[in-house]
Design an enzyme around this catalytic site. Structure first.
Site, mmCIF file in Angstrom:
data_model
loop_
_atom_site.group_PDB
_atom_site.id
_atom_site.type_symbol
_atom_site.label_atom_id
_atom_site.label_comp_id
_atom_site.label_asym_id
_atom_site.label_seq_id
_atom_site.Cartn_x
_atom_site.Cartn_y
_atom_site.Cartn_z
ATOM 1 N N CYS A 382 1.004 -1.283 0.207
ATOM 2 C CA CYS A 382 -0.114 -0.084 -0.174
ATOM 3 C C CYS A 382 0.784 0.780 -0.292
ATOM 4 O O CYS A 382 1.738 1.838 -0.519
ATOM 5 C CB CYS A 382 -1.140 0.131 0.942
ATOM 6 S SG CYS A 382 -2.809 0.921 0.999
ATOM 7 N N HIS A 508 -3.511 -4.823 0.367
ATOM 8 C CA HIS A 508 -3.264 -5.746 1.704
ATOM 9 C C HIS A 508 -3.136 -7.309 2.101
ATOM 10 O O HIS A 508 -3.754 -7.751 2.085
ATOM 11 C CB HIS A 508 -3.483 -5.085 3.281
ATOM 12 C CG HIS A 508 -3.430 -3.842 3.301
ATOM 13 N ND1 HIS A 508 -2.815 -3.136 3.956
ATOM 14 C CD2 HIS A 508 -4.616 -2.553 2.391
ATOM 15 C CE1 HIS A 508 -2.876 -1.825 4.187
ATOM 16 N NE2 HIS A 508 -3.696 -1.196 3.394
ATOM 17 N N GLU A 510 -1.922 -8.926 3.698
ATOM 18 C CA GLU A 510 -1.222 -9.719 4.838
ATOM 19 C C GLU A 510 -2.407 -9.959 5.031
ATOM 20 O O GLU A 510 -2.983 -11.035 6.115
ATOM 21 C CB GLU A 510 -1.133 -8.597 5.641
ATOM 22 C CG GLU A 510 -1.325 -7.421 6.302
ATOM 23 C CD GLU A 510 -1.226 -6.626 4.865
ATOM 24 O OE1 GLU A 510 -1.185 -6.218 3.916
ATOM 25 O OE2 GLU A 510 -1.242 -4.903 5.668
HETATM 26 N N1 GLN Z 1 -2.186 6.573 2.657
HETATM 27 C C1 GLN Z 1 -1.771 6.119 1.651
HETATM 28 C C2 GLN Z 1 -3.864 6.077 1.006
HETATM 29 O O1 GLN Z 1 -4.221 6.313 1.310
HETATM 30 C C3 GLN Z 1 -2.084 4.709 1.284
HETATM 31 C C4 GLN Z 1 -2.749 3.187 2.442
HETATM 32 C C5 GLN Z 1 -2.112 2.613 3.087
HETATM 33 O O2 GLN Z 1 -1.327 2.380 3.848
HETATM 34 N N2 GLN Z 1 -3.073 1.582 3.891
HETATM 35 O O3 GLN Z 1 -3.881 5.838 0.061
#
Ligand code: GLN
Length: 538
Positions: A382, A508, A510
């Site tokens: 992310c 994600h 994970e």
């Molecule tokens: N802050 C980033 C976004 O909003 C990544 C979010 C995250 O890593 N969950 O896109």
């Protein structure tokens, strides 16, 4: 009709109630029963989505896009239950529902009270999960510690539940602490007696006690707890500290916890098998052949719970490769101060997890540059993937001002930015991409090699996206966009062609990894880190 288990905690918090609940669910599932789980969180927030990680730890995302308590992560990792937004209930949700109904006049002029209106709504949530999940046994963990003012309505609902459903269909399990006092060289049962006493004041007599302890409990001590707490002696279960959390289902099963529960419910086990879990998970964690060291460079490193699923998924990758994964937790800001070279020396893989806000970003970018240039395996998740895009734009494309519009709103080179359609949404949380989305994989990439299928589904929690205006320039310099969300043509995975393992994902992974079924990307990342060590050693 389903059977119901309520799990409460006593004496102090942080005894591992979530893992205990997941472990009980696991042993019941291993007896052939379909389980579902609910976490009750007694706070007034509607969900943890907008809470600071320092307050709450990780926000776990379910496939339907609910932002939930991290205990749901334990539940999904230990069992086959598929959870969704119904499985995490907060006081905030209960009150919002009841108040909305009151405003609509649905209570026909009655006075609205905690009992029965709030407690009815709590029970209603349980019925909904029972109906939708079609589970045979529903396990419910009540957050907080018995004696807290906030959790009282949930305990009251739990008490009423056996009145309605029959005492034989409901079990109350209380997790408590039996401390060892060093100066007296004694194990003390008084805190447990008090805690059970508090439960009884509310009207709940626990059927089973799980006693967290650092020393073995003698039969005499168990007999004493049994007598004073009015619990059968064989239902006083010892929960000794263990080397890995994945051992806990075995610890419970060895003391016959599954039998005690099933006997109460009048159920017969359909089969019982934890052999695979023992051999393919626990034995491998306890006796690994290999070892690797992975650096996790993040912002909430000092907090144990902030990257819970990431740490677990790394361990799963280790289990899949018969490898112990040592996790070096590194504060991104320390790299800003001391440089990547010094801090990352001696590690075999770099993982940058998700996050929000600018603090620590420049340190993460430095770490990624180091990994790219030194062919160190890199896994960006992310925000970690977004940082990899910024680093590449700056160092390889020469776009010195490359950044995300999350950090510089009207910057010159927004390689990560909001989609046009998102900019109009004002409500906090409203513009997030949440939950499961499909991702089409390019055959050429390492991602495809890991998954071995063309289409995968992964969970998201972010606002910003890779800016497609830059795609061609990235491609020309050796970046491969190996995963795409087809409907909107969004970049889901990027990889470096000329690198042993450099993968960034917008989602994600994970959240879908399990101890006995490591997520393919974590499996391959750990494998790459082992190869890196072998190359260095050669
Ligand atoms: N802050 C980033 C976004 O909003 C990544 C979010 C995250 O890593 N969950 O896109």
């Amino acid at each position: 009709m389903a059977k119901y288990i309520f799990i409460t905690g006593g004496v102090i918090s942080s005894l591992g109630k979530g893992i205990a609940t997941a472990s009980i669910a696991k042993i019941l599932e291993s007896c052939g029963f379909k389980v579902s789980l609910i976490k009750f969180d007694p706070y007034l927030n509607v969900d943890p989505g907008t809470m600071n990680p320092y307050q709450h730890g990780e926000v776990y995302v379910t496939s339907d896009g609910a932002e939930t308590d991290l205990d749901l992560g334990h539940y999904e990792r230990f069992t086959n239950a598929r959870l969704n937004r119904l499985n995490n209930v907060t006081t905030g949700q209960i009150y919002s529902t009841v108040l909305a109904r009151e405003r609509k006049g649905e209570y026909l002029g009655k006075t609205i009270q905690v009992i029965p209106h709030i407690t009815n709504e709590i029970k209603e949530r349980i019925h909904i999960v029972a109906k939708e999940s079609k589970a045979e046994i529903i396990l419910m963990e009540i957050g907080g510690t018995v004696g807290d003012i906030e959790s009282l309505p949930f305990l009251e609902a739990a008490r009423q539940f056996s009145l309605e459903r029959g005492r034989e269909n409901v079990i109350y399990i209380h997790l408590t602490l039996v401390p060892y006092i060093k100066v007296a060289d004694e194990i003390k049962t008084k805190p447990t007696q008090h805690s059970v006493g508090t439960m009884r004041e509310i009207g709940i007599q626990p059927d089973i006690l799980l006693c967290r302890t650092e020393k073995t409990l003698s039969d005499d001590l168990k007999a004493k707890i049994s007598l004073f707490c009015n619990v059968q002696a064989n239902a006083v279960i010892e929960a000794l500290d263990v080397a890995t959390i994945y051992e806990i289902p075995l610890v419970f099963k060895n003391q016959g916890l599954d039998k005690i529960i099933l006997r109460h419910f009048g159920l017969k086990p359909k089969h019982t098998d934890l052999k695979d879990w023992q051999e393919k998970v626990v034995d491998r964690v306890l006796h690994p052949k290999h070892k690797t060291t992975i650096a996790v460079v993040g912002k909430y490193i000092e907090l144990q719970d902030a990257y819970k699923s990431i740490y677990e998924a790394l361990r799963h990758g280790g289990i899949a490769n018969d490898c112990q994964v040592e996790i070096k937790k590194i504060d991104a800001e320390s790299i800003e101060l001391e440089g990547a070279e010094k801090i990352l020396a001696g590690i075999q893989g770099l993982l940058i997890p998700g996050g929000f806000g600018y603090r620590g970003i420049e340190g993460k970018i430095k770490a990624i540059q180091y990994a790219r240039e030194n062919k160190l395996p890199f896994f960006g998740i992310c925000l970690g993937m977004q940082c990899a895009a910024i680093e590449f734009a700056r160092s390889v494309l020469g776009l010195k001002r490359a950044n995300s519009s999350e950090f510089i709103k009207y910057g010159k080179e927004p390689v990560i930015s909001l989609l046009e359609e998102q900019r109009k949404i004002k409500l906090m949380g409203g513009s997030m991409r949440l939950g499961e989305y499909p991702c089409r994989l390019a055959k050429a990439g390492k991602a495809y090699q890991a998954y071995r299928k063309p289409l995968v589904y992964e969970r998201h929690r972010h606002r910003y996206e890779f800016n497609n205006r830059y795609r061609r320039r990235f491609l020309k310099k050796g970046m491969l966009f190996s995963g795409i969300y087809p409907k909107k043509n969004l970049v889901e995975i990027l990889e470096l062609k000329e690198h042993p393992w450099f993968v960034g994902v917008q989602f994600h992974p994970e959240f879908q990894s399990k101890p006995d079924k490591a997520h393919p990307l974590f499996d391959q990342f750990i494998r790459a880190s082992m190869l890196f060590a072998a190359r260095r050693g050669a």
